[in-house]
Scaffold this motif. Structure first.
Motif, PDB file in Angstrom:
ATOM      1  N   LEU A  14      78.484  -5.559 -68.663  1.00  0.00           N
ATOM      2  CA  LEU A  14      78.710  -3.908 -68.218  1.00  0.00           C
ATOM      3  C   LEU A  14      77.941  -3.900 -66.910  1.00  0.00           C
ATOM      4  O   LEU A  14      78.283  -3.194 -66.027  1.00  0.00           O
ATOM      5  CB  LEU A  14      78.094  -3.193 -69.280  1.00  0.00           C
ATOM      6  N   THR A  15      76.589  -4.367 -66.760  1.00  0.00           N
ATOM      7  CA  THR A  15      75.982  -4.517 -65.730  1.00  0.00           C
ATOM      8  C   THR A  15      76.761  -4.974 -64.329  1.00  0.00           C
ATOM      9  O   THR A  15      76.797  -4.350 -63.401  1.00  0.00           O
ATOM     10  CB  THR A  15      74.586  -4.786 -65.700  1.00  0.00           C
ATOM     11  N   ALA A  16      77.433  -6.156 -64.589  1.00  0.00           N
ATOM     12  CA  ALA A  16      78.257  -6.499 -63.771  1.00  0.00           C
ATOM     13  C   ALA A  16      79.480  -5.698 -63.223  1.00  0.00           C
ATOM     14  O   ALA A  16      79.965  -5.581 -62.130  1.00  0.00           O
ATOM     15  CB  ALA A  16      78.748  -8.026 -64.078  1.00  0.00           C
ATOM     16  N   LEU A  17      79.991  -5.015 -64.406  1.00  0.00           N
ATOM     17  CA  LEU A  17      81.352  -4.044 -64.009  1.00  0.00           C
ATOM     18  C   LEU A  17      80.481  -2.883 -63.126  1.00  0.00           C
ATOM     19  O   LEU A  17      81.145  -2.516 -62.390  1.00  0.00           O
ATOM     20  CB  LEU A  17      81.729  -3.788 -65.522  1.00  0.00           C
ATOM     21  N   ALA A  18      79.219  -2.401 -63.616  1.00  0.00           N
ATOM     22  CA  ALA A  18      78.672  -1.216 -63.014  1.00  0.00           C
ATOM     23  C   ALA A  18      78.400  -1.568 -61.336  1.00  0.00           C
ATOM     24  O   ALA A  18      78.861  -1.100 -60.443  1.00  0.00           O
ATOM     25  CB  ALA A  18      77.370  -0.953 -63.437  1.00  0.00           C
ATOM     26  N   SER A  47      68.236  -7.103 -64.283  1.00  0.00           N
ATOM     27  CA  SER A  47      68.644  -5.374 -63.838  1.00  0.00           C
ATOM     28  C   SER A  47      69.583  -5.183 -65.200  1.00  0.00           C
ATOM     29  O   SER A  47      69.546  -3.621 -65.481  1.00  0.00           O
ATOM     30  CB  SER A  47      69.528  -5.304 -63.017  1.00  0.00           C
ATOM     31  N   SER A  48      69.967  -6.090 -65.876  1.00  0.00           N
ATOM     32  CA  SER A  48      70.802  -5.619 -67.194  1.00  0.00           C
ATOM     33  C   SER A  48      69.953  -4.829 -68.327  1.00  0.00           C
ATOM     34  O   SER A  48      70.596  -4.158 -69.102  1.00  0.00           O
ATOM     35  CB  SER A  48      71.669  -6.905 -67.904  1.00  0.00           C
ATOM     36  N   PHE A  49      68.696  -4.919 -68.174  1.00  0.00           N
ATOM     37  CA  PHE A  49      67.863  -4.713 -69.250  1.00  0.00           C
ATOM     38  C   PHE A  49      67.400  -3.079 -69.162  1.00  0.00           C
ATOM     39  O   PHE A  49      67.055  -2.604 -69.770  1.00  0.00           O
ATOM     40  CB  PHE A  49      66.576  -5.369 -69.632  1.00  0.00           C
ATOM     41  N   TYR A  50      67.681  -2.659 -67.884  1.00  0.00           N
ATOM     42  CA  TYR A  50      67.536  -1.205 -67.459  1.00  0.00           C
ATOM     43  C   TYR A  50      68.403  -0.567 -66.975  1.00  0.00           C
ATOM     44  O   TYR A  50      68.515   0.776 -67.157  1.00  0.00           O
ATOM     45  CB  TYR A  50      66.139  -1.092 -66.931  1.00  0.00           C
ATOM     46  N   ALA A  51      69.586  -1.222 -66.288  1.00  0.00           N
ATOM     47  CA  ALA A  51      70.579  -0.330 -65.588  1.00  0.00           C
ATOM     48  C   ALA A  51      71.609   0.485 -66.419  1.00  0.00           C
ATOM     49  O   ALA A  51      71.493   1.483 -66.006  1.00  0.00           O
ATOM     50  CB  ALA A  51      71.581  -1.474 -64.820  1.00  0.00           C
ATOM     51  N   ILE A  52      72.197  -0.126 -67.421  1.00  0.00           N
ATOM     52  CA  ILE A  52      73.027   0.662 -68.294  1.00  0.00           C
ATOM     53  C   ILE A  52      72.578   1.766 -68.959  1.00  0.00           C
ATOM     54  O   ILE A  52      72.919   3.122 -68.897  1.00  0.00           O
ATOM     55  CB  ILE A  52      73.635  -0.271 -69.083  1.00  0.00           C
ATOM     56  N   GLY A  53      71.249   1.542 -69.607  1.00  0.00           N
ATOM     57  CA  GLY A  53      70.576   2.615 -70.156  1.00  0.00           C
ATOM     58  C   GLY A  53      70.043   3.802 -69.191  1.00  0.00           C
ATOM     59  O   GLY A  53      69.904   4.842 -69.565  1.00  0.00           O
TER      60      GLY A  53
END
Length: 207
Positions: free
Chosen positions: A96-100, A150-156
């Motif tokens: 999801l982070t890569a998609l973002a 960044s995946s651990f904080y970006a989506i949240g």
């Protein structure tokens, strides 16, 4: 003579209460971005599974068995992907982070093109559009530079910000609705007072 406006105020006040609830949920999501990110990714996984179930269910209604079989296989594959996303939340967060990141890059590039077009034809607030485009590309660069951490904080974080902004918009809409009711109540009350005054003036003449 008075009018009762409570029934008209209920939806507006419910919107204000709901908006405040969204803001609180958004702040909690921002306070724990990893947990809210996992929750958001889980929600996405559930939606994917639901889409797969729908596709599989409608495949049996197809008139042609070949097309129906293909839709059934695609539906089952979608369900498997959704279950895998749900069972592997960290991998799901990375995806999801890569998609973002891809979305922010595309949004920034397209916005810059629109800004150039606005500047060329001298219309629109091209300065603000340029600033927004640069910020979007900078955000994509930061997420890309820190990936996969960044995946651990970006989506949240994005999920929390979206909830807060949605809550603010809902509260503003609710307050505006309440103000409209106030204005309408004042106008109607003035008209009712005029009618009541006219009736009082007419009664002595009739007597």
């Amino acid at each position: 003579m008075n009018i009762e406006s409570v029934p008209f105020r209920v939806p507006s006040r419910l919107m204000v209460a709901g908006g405040m609830g969204l803001m609180i949920a958004g702040m909690l999501a921002l306070a724990a971005p990893f947990i809210s990110g996992v929750a958001a990714s889980g929600l996405v996984a559930i939606l994917v599974v639901s889409a797969g179930c729908t596709m599989a269910a409608f495949s049996f209604k197809d008139k042609f068995w070949g097309a129906g079989l293909a839709k059934l296989i695609l539906g089952v594959l979608t369900i498997v992907i959704g279950v895998a996303m749900f069972m592997m939340p960290v991998v799901n967060l990375m995806a999801l982070t890569a998609l973002a990141i891809a979305y922010f890059i595309a949004d920034g590039c397209i916005s810059i093109y629109v800004t150039i077009d606005e500047y060329r034809h001298k219309y629109g607030s091209w300065g603000w559009s340029l600033f927004s485009s640069i910020v979007t590309l900078a955000l994509a660069g930061i997420l890309m530079y820190q990936f996969p951490a960044s995946s651990f904080y970006a989506i949240g974080t994005l999920f929390g910000v979206r909830l807060v902004m949605g809550g603010i918009s809902t509260v503003i809409a609710g307050v505006a609705g309440d103000q409209i009711v106030d204005s309408a109540e004042e106008v109607i009350q003035e008209e009712l007072d005029k009618i009541e005054k006219d009736e009082v003036e007419v009664q002595p003449k009739a007597a």
